[in-house]
Enzyme design. Structure first.
Site, mmCIF file in Angstrom:
data_model
loop_
_atom_site.group_PDB
_atom_site.id
_atom_site.type_symbol
_atom_site.label_atom_id
_atom_site.label_comp_id
_atom_site.label_asym_id
_atom_site.label_seq_id
_atom_site.Cartn_x
_atom_site.Cartn_y
_atom_site.Cartn_z
ATOM 1 C CD GLU A 117 -1.986 2.584 6.761
ATOM 2 O OE1 GLU A 117 -1.298 2.182 7.720
ATOM 3 O OE2 GLU A 117 -2.240 1.855 5.769
ATOM 4 C CG ASP A 119 0.850 4.388 8.806
ATOM 5 O OD1 ASP A 119 -0.300 4.175 9.223
ATOM 6 O OD2 ASP A 119 1.386 3.705 7.920
ATOM 7 C CD GLU A 167 3.246 1.862 10.745
ATOM 8 O OE1 GLU A 167 2.709 0.750 10.729
ATOM 9 O OE2 GLU A 167 3.788 2.370 9.753
ATOM 10 C CG HIS A 199 0.852 4.377 3.451
ATOM 11 N ND1 HIS A 199 1.704 3.455 2.889
ATOM 12 C CD2 HIS A 199 1.192 4.450 4.760
ATOM 13 C CE1 HIS A 199 2.518 2.981 3.824
ATOM 14 N NE2 HIS A 199 2.232 3.576 4.970
#
Length: 550
Positions: free
Chosen positions: A137, A139, A142, A153
Site C-alpha cells: 500500500e 498512501d 491521508e 507500506h
C-alpha cells in the site's frame, strides 16, 4: 480523471462522508479507477510524479480523506478465482497493508466464516471474518483539514494474498509485526515532526482553501527501472510552490522519505522498524514497478477514532514524547457516533489528477546551486611538480541547500559519453575500498563525484547505509569529468561488496559528511589513472557522519 459522481463536474470528484438512499445510509465511500469495464487502471510510478488538486476545508477532525495505491489484481481477481465472476467492474479484489478482515468477499469467496459484529460501529453494519486481504500500500494522501501524512507500506509478498492467522498480523492476537505486511509504514506528518504551523487552516498550506499536492518517486539512478530511493512532496497554492516542511526533531533530518529518514524516525520514536524489516523503499518500489491501482476514499475510524492521524497517539503516552503529537485535534475527538451526528455534510473534492515524468506536472522551483567548497587538499605524498594534478573545485549541482529542496534525478543519458574513455569499477580489488580505473589511462580526468538519487554525495545517513554486518549498501552513479568538459559515468551497486575500513587504511585527506551538508567533489587523482575511494565507518555510536578517503 474525468468523473461524474454525486453531482460533480467533469474534472473533479466529490466524495461525501454520509450518503442517504432508499435503503438507509452509507458511511464513507471508496472508489477505484478503471481502465475499461473489465480491468482497473494500473499505475507504474517509479521515476514519475503524481499530482492532484484537493479541497479538505469541509473535513473535520476524525475523518480521513485518502488517495492511495494498492497492489490489487488488475481484473479484481476474476481470472485467479473461479468463484469470482464479478471482477473489477464490480469493485472486487480490494486489499491493503492492514490485511483488513472486514472485506466481505475475498479470493472468490464470501468472508463469512467466524464473522463477528464490530461492536464499535454505531451502525452495526461492519464486522470481521476469518480471513484478511493483504497487499502493498502506498498512501500518497491521508488527511483532513487539521493534519496530513503520506506513508509507504511494503509487504513481503507479491500481489494480493488472502491471509489467515499469524500472517495477517492481527493486533488482537499480539502479532502486528509478525504478519506479511508493514502496518505502521514510514510516515511523514509535518505536525508529528515538529512543524505545527505548516499545515492547517490559515497556516503555510492553508486548508481553508483548495491546493495542489505533488508527490515524486525518485529512483537511485534516475531511470524507470531503478530502485526507489526517495519520496518527495511539494504543495502549490495561490501560484506559489511550497516545499514540504523539514523535520524539526533532533536526530531526524530532512523533508523527504528515504530509508535513512525512516530508520532515524523509528529510532527516535521508539518504534519497531517493521518498514525496514519488510524491505523498505526497495520492496515498496518493486510493488510499484509491477503496477498498482488508484483508490480514493473518505472514512471514519471505529478502532482508535483517527487519533493516529490528527491528535495525540498513543493516548497513554505524554505528548512531550517525540512522535506522540500528530495533530491539533483533542484526544476526545473522532468518536464515530459523534462525527456522524455533527458532520453529516462533510465531503472532499479531488480534481486535475495528473501523472508524468518528474517536473512535468507543475512548475518546479529552479534549483539553487550550492556554494563551491574549497578544493580538496593535495596529498602530501605527491611532491610539487608540473605533472601533479591540481584539485578542482566542485561543479554546482542540483543539490539541496541547508533547507533541502529535493530536485529531479538526472537521466543517465543526459551526460554526453565521449568515445574511447570509460570508467571501470573494480570493487573486488580489496574489500575495504572501491577502485575506479580510467580506461585508457592516457585520458585526463579532472574530477570524480558520486551521485545518489541525483544528489552529489560522499556519505550520508539518509542515503548510503551501513547494515548490522558492517557492509556498505546503496547503488550510486560515479560521474567523472574529462579535461574537455565531457562526462563519463559508471553505475555501482555495492551490495555486500564493500566492508568497513580501518584507521590505518589510508592516511591521506579526509572529507566528512555532516547532516544537511553536501561534500565537495573528489578530485585527487593518481598519475596512473587509478582513483581509490576508501569508505570508513565513523566511531561507534555516531551515525551523523562518515568518511570518504582518497
Amino acid at each position: 480523471i474525468n468523473a461524474e459522481y454525486m453531482g460533480t463536474s467533469a474534472s473533479t470528484l466529490r466524495l461525501n462522508f454520509l450518503t442517504k438512499h432508499q435503503y438507509g445510509t452509507n458511511i464513507g465511500s471508496r472508489l477505484y479507477l478503471l481502465q475499461d469495464d473489465s480491468s482497473y487502471k494500473m499505475f507504474k510510478l517509479l521515476n514519475r510524479e503524481f499530482t492532484f488538486d484537493v479541497d479538505v476545508s469541509n473535513v473535520p477532525c476524525g475523518i480521513n480523506t485518502a488517495l492511495y495505491f494498492v497492489e490489487m489484481d488488475a481484473d479484481g481477481g476474476k481470472s485467479k478465482f473461479s468463484g469470482n465472476q464479478a471482477g473489477a467492474k464490480y469493485g472486487t479484489g480490494y486489499c491493503d497493508a492492514q490485511c483488513p478482515h472486514d472485506i466481505k468477499f475475498i479470493a472468490g469467496e464470501a468472508n463469512s466464516e467466524d464473522w463477528t459484529l464490530n461492536e464499535k460501529d454505531p451502525g452495526k453494519n461492519s464486522g470481521f471474518g476469518r480471513y484478511g486481504s493483504c497487499c502493498a500500500e502506498l498512501d500518497i494522501w491521508e488527511a483532513n483539514r487539521e493534519a496530513t501524512a503520506f506513508t509507504p507500506h511494503p509487504c513481503g509478498i507479491v500481489g494480493s494474498k488472502r491471509c489467515q492467522g499469524t500472517e495477517c498480523g492481527d493486533n488482537g492476537a499480539g502479532e502486528r509485526y509478525k504478519g506479511v505486511c508493514d502496518k505502521d509504514g514510514c510516515d511523514f506528518n509535518s505536525f508529528r515532526f515538529g512543524d505545527e504551523g505548516f499545515y492547517g487552516p490559515g497556516k503555510t498550506v492553508d486548508t481553508s482553501k483548495p491546493f495542489t499536492v505533488v508527490t515524486q518517486f525518485k529512483t537511485v539512478d534516475g531511470t524507470d527501472t531503478g530502485a526507489l530511493s526517495e519520496i518527495v512532496r511539494y504543495y502549490v497554492q495561490n501560484g506559489k510552490v511550497i516545499a514540504n516542511s523539514n523535520s524539526k526533531l533532533a536526530g531526524v533530518n530532512g523533508n523527504t522519505i528515504t530509508d535513512g529518514f525512516c530508520k532515524a524516525s523509528k529510532s527516535l520514536f521508539g518504534d519497531i522498524n517493521d518498514f525496514g524489516n519488510k524491505g523498505g523503499l526497495k520492496t515498496m518500489g518493486e510493488a510499484m514497478s509491477r503496477g498498482m491501482v488508484l483508490v480514493l476514499s473518505i472514512w471514519d475510524d471505529t478502532d482508535v477514532n483517527m487519533l493516529w492521524l490528527d491528535s495525540n497517539f498513543p493516548t497513554d503516552k505524554s505528548p512531550s514524547i517525540p512522535g506522540v503529537k500528530r495533530g491539533p485535534c483533542p484526544v476526545t475527538s473522532g468518536v464515530p457516533s459523534e462525527v456522524r451526528a455533527q458532520y453529516p455534510g462533510a465531503y472532499v473534492t479531488f480534481g486535475n489528477i495528473k501523472v508524468g515524468t518528474i517536473g512535468s506536472t507543475f512548475q518546479q522551483p529552479n534549483p539553487q546551486p550550492q556554494p563551491t567548497p574549497k578544493p580538496t587538499p593535495q596529498p602530501t605524498q605527491c611532491p610539487p611538480c608540473p605533472s601533479c594534478p591540481t584539485p578542482q573545485p566542485t561543479q554546482p549541482t542540483q543539490a539541496p541547500q541547508p533547507t533541502p529542496k529535493p530536485t529531479q534525478a538526472p537521466q543517465p543519458t543526459q551526460a554526453p559519453q565521449p568515445s574511447g574513455a570509460k570508467l571501470v569499477v573494480d570493487p573486488s580489488s580489496n574489500p575495504y575500498w572501491l577502485a575506479v580505473k580510467l580506461d585508457p589511462s592516457s585520458a585526463t580526468l579532472t574530477s570524480l563525484v558520486a551521485k545518489y538519487g541525483g544528489t552529489q554525495v560522499a556519505l550520508t545517513n539518509s542515503g548510503w547505509a551501513w547494515t548490522s554486518g558492517n557492509h556498505f549498501e546503496s547503488a550510486v552513479v560515479l560521474v567523472g569529468t574529462l579535461s574537455n568538459g565531457q562526462t563519463i559515468t559508471a553505475n555501482w551497486n555495492p551490495t555486500n561488496s564493500l566492508k568497513e575500513g580501518t584507521d590505518s587504511a589510508v592516511s591521506q585527506s579526509v572529507l566528512r559528511q555532516t547532516p544537511g551538508f553536501i561534500v565537495g567533489a573528489l578530485t585527487t587523482l593518481f598519475a596512473v589513472g587509478l582513483v581509490v575511494l576508501v569508505v570508513k565507518k565513523p566511531a561507534v555510536g555516531n551515525d551523523n557522519y562518515a568518511e570518504l578517503r582518497l
